[in-house]
Design a protein around this motif. Structure first.
Motif, short mmCIF file in Angstrom:
data_model
loop_
_atom_site.label_atom_id
_atom_site.label_comp_id
_atom_site.label_asym_id
_atom_site.label_seq_id
_atom_site.Cartn_x
_atom_site.Cartn_y
_atom_site.Cartn_z
N LEU A 11 -1.83 2.27 -1.83
CA LEU A 11 -2.03 1.19 -0.87
C LEU A 11 -2.81 0.08 -1.57
O LEU A 11 -3.92 0.33 -2.07
CB LEU A 11 -2.78 1.69 0.35
CG LEU A 11 -3.25 0.65 1.36
CD1 LEU A 11 -2.06 -0.07 1.98
CD2 LEU A 11 -4.12 1.30 2.43
N VAL A 12 -2.23 -1.11 -1.62
CA VAL A 12 -2.88 -2.25 -2.24
C VAL A 12 -2.75 -3.46 -1.34
O VAL A 12 -2.00 -3.45 -0.36
CB VAL A 12 -2.27 -2.56 -3.63
CG1 VAL A 12 -2.48 -1.40 -4.58
CG2 VAL A 12 -0.79 -2.89 -3.50
N GLN A 13 -3.46 -4.52 -1.72
CA GLN A 13 -3.37 -5.77 -0.98
C GLN A 13 -2.38 -6.71 -1.66
O GLN A 13 -2.09 -6.56 -2.86
CB GLN A 13 -4.74 -6.43 -0.90
CG GLN A 13 -5.75 -5.65 -0.06
CD GLN A 13 -7.05 -6.40 0.13
OE1 GLN A 13 -7.44 -7.20 -0.70
NE2 GLN A 13 -7.73 -6.12 1.23
N ALA A 14 -1.89 -7.64 -0.91
CA ALA A 14 -0.98 -8.65 -1.47
C ALA A 14 -1.64 -9.34 -2.65
O ALA A 14 -2.82 -9.69 -2.59
CB ALA A 14 -0.60 -9.66 -0.40
N GLY A 15 -0.88 -9.51 -3.72
CA GLY A 15 -1.39 -10.12 -4.93
C GLY A 15 -1.90 -9.14 -5.97
O GLY A 15 -2.08 -9.50 -7.13
N LYS A 87 3.84 -8.15 -2.93
CA LYS A 87 3.99 -8.77 -1.63
C LYS A 87 4.20 -7.69 -0.57
O LYS A 87 4.68 -6.60 -0.90
CB LYS A 87 5.21 -9.70 -1.64
CG LYS A 87 5.19 -10.76 -2.71
CD LYS A 87 6.49 -11.55 -2.72
CE LYS A 87 6.50 -12.61 -3.80
NZ LYS A 87 7.77 -13.38 -3.81
N PRO A 88 3.90 -7.99 0.68
CA PRO A 88 4.15 -6.99 1.73
C PRO A 88 5.59 -6.50 1.76
O PRO A 88 5.85 -5.33 2.06
CB PRO A 88 3.77 -7.74 3.02
CG PRO A 88 2.73 -8.71 2.58
CD PRO A 88 3.16 -9.16 1.21
N TRP A 112 17.48 12.03 -9.82
CA TRP A 112 16.52 11.25 -9.04
C TRP A 112 15.20 12.00 -8.89
O TRP A 112 15.18 13.23 -8.81
CB TRP A 112 17.07 10.98 -7.64
CG TRP A 112 18.24 10.07 -7.64
CD1 TRP A 112 19.55 10.39 -7.90
CD2 TRP A 112 18.21 8.67 -7.39
NE1 TRP A 112 20.33 9.27 -7.81
CE2 TRP A 112 19.53 8.19 -7.51
CE3 TRP A 112 17.20 7.76 -7.08
CZ2 TRP A 112 19.87 6.85 -7.32
CZ3 TRP A 112 17.53 6.44 -6.89
CH2 TRP A 112 18.85 5.99 -7.02
N GLY A 113 14.11 11.24 -8.86
CA GLY A 113 12.83 11.82 -8.53
C GLY A 113 12.63 11.88 -7.03
O GLY A 113 13.51 11.45 -6.26
N GLN A 114 11.48 12.38 -6.61
CA GLN A 114 11.17 12.54 -5.19
C GLN A 114 10.65 11.25 -4.56
O GLN A 114 10.65 11.12 -3.33
CB GLN A 114 10.14 13.65 -5.01
CG GLN A 114 10.66 15.02 -5.43
CD GLN A 114 11.80 15.49 -4.55
OE1 GLN A 114 11.72 15.43 -3.33
NE2 GLN A 114 12.87 15.95 -5.18
N GLY A 115 10.21 10.33 -5.39
CA GLY A 115 9.72 9.05 -4.88
C GLY A 115 8.21 9.00 -4.75
O GLY A 115 7.54 10.02 -4.63
N THR A 116 7.69 7.77 -4.79
CA THR A 116 6.26 7.53 -4.60
C THR A 116 6.11 6.32 -3.68
O THR A 116 6.81 5.33 -3.82
CB THR A 116 5.54 7.31 -5.94
OG1 THR A 116 4.14 7.18 -5.72
CG2 THR A 116 6.04 6.07 -6.68
N GLN A 117 5.19 6.43 -2.72
CA GLN A 117 5.03 5.40 -1.71
C GLN A 117 4.19 4.25 -2.24
O GLN A 117 3.10 4.46 -2.79
CB GLN A 117 4.36 5.98 -0.46
CG GLN A 117 4.07 4.96 0.63
CD GLN A 117 5.32 4.47 1.33
OE1 GLN A 117 6.18 5.26 1.71
NE2 GLN A 117 5.44 3.15 1.50
N VAL A 118 4.68 3.05 -2.03
CA VAL A 118 3.93 1.83 -2.33
C VAL A 118 3.80 1.05 -1.02
O VAL A 118 4.80 0.74 -0.38
CB VAL A 118 4.63 0.97 -3.39
CG1 VAL A 118 3.93 -0.38 -3.53
CG2 VAL A 118 4.67 1.70 -4.72
N THR A 119 2.57 0.76 -0.66
CA THR A 119 2.30 -0.01 0.56
C THR A 119 1.45 -1.21 0.21
O THR A 119 0.39 -1.06 -0.40
CB THR A 119 1.58 0.84 1.61
OG1 THR A 119 2.35 2.01 1.90
CG2 THR A 119 1.38 0.04 2.90
N VAL A 120 1.94 -2.39 0.58
CA VAL A 120 1.24 -3.64 0.28
C VAL A 120 0.84 -4.28 1.60
O VAL A 120 1.69 -4.64 2.41
CB VAL A 120 2.13 -4.59 -0.53
CG1 VAL A 120 1.33 -5.83 -0.93
CG2 VAL A 120 2.68 -3.90 -1.77
N SER A 121 -0.44 -4.42 1.79
CA SER A 121 -0.94 -5.03 3.03
C SER A 121 -1.16 -6.52 2.83
O SER A 121 -1.45 -6.98 1.73
CB SER A 121 -2.25 -4.36 3.45
OG SER A 121 -3.25 -4.59 2.48
N SER A 122 -1.00 -7.25 3.92
CA SER A 122 -1.14 -8.72 3.84
C SER A 122 -2.58 -9.16 4.05
O SER A 122 -3.43 -8.40 4.43
CB SER A 122 -0.23 -9.36 4.88
OG SER A 122 -0.56 -8.89 6.16
#
Length: 122
Positions: A11-15, A87-88, A112-122
């Protein structure tokens, strides 16, 4: 057979920036073209970036061009996706994939891999 495992999401912020990694086991990655894809809730899986076996050739979706960089280290059997200026709308599960063709269609990739979640907050 190739087993792929993604890491580096969060989980990261925009930018902000994130670096995703994809580690392979079973066979050497140097035999494969590698791709990164992503899938947001309610949307189809979409192409993000691809890199050819040698790493010389790369290809990006227009939506990430200039912000994301795909790279590979065949000696370490890993592939990376450096994501800058997030970006969000980049929020999604990110998957790495291995295939025999340098392509952007998900059906072109065999592993294919299992995936990793990326969440971008505004």
């Amino acid at each position: 057979q190739v087993q792929l495992q993604e890491s580096g999401g969060g989980l990261v912020q925009a930018g902000d920036s994130l670096r995703l990694s994809c580690a392979a086991s079973g066979r050497t990655l140097s035999s494969y073209a590698m791709g990164w894809f992503r899938q947001a809730p309610g949307k189809e899986r979409e192409f993000v970036a691809a890199i050819w076996r040698s790493g010389v050739s790369t290809y990006y979706a227009d939506s990430v061009k200039g912000r994301f960089t795909i790279s590979r280290d065949n000696a370490k059997n890993t592939v990376h996706l450096q994501m800058n200026s997030l970006k969000p709308e980049d929020t999604a599960i990110y998957y790495c994939a291995a295939g025999s063709r340098f392509a952007k269609g998900p059906h072109e990739y065999d592993y294919w891999g299992q995936g990793t979640q990326v969440t971008v907050s505004s």
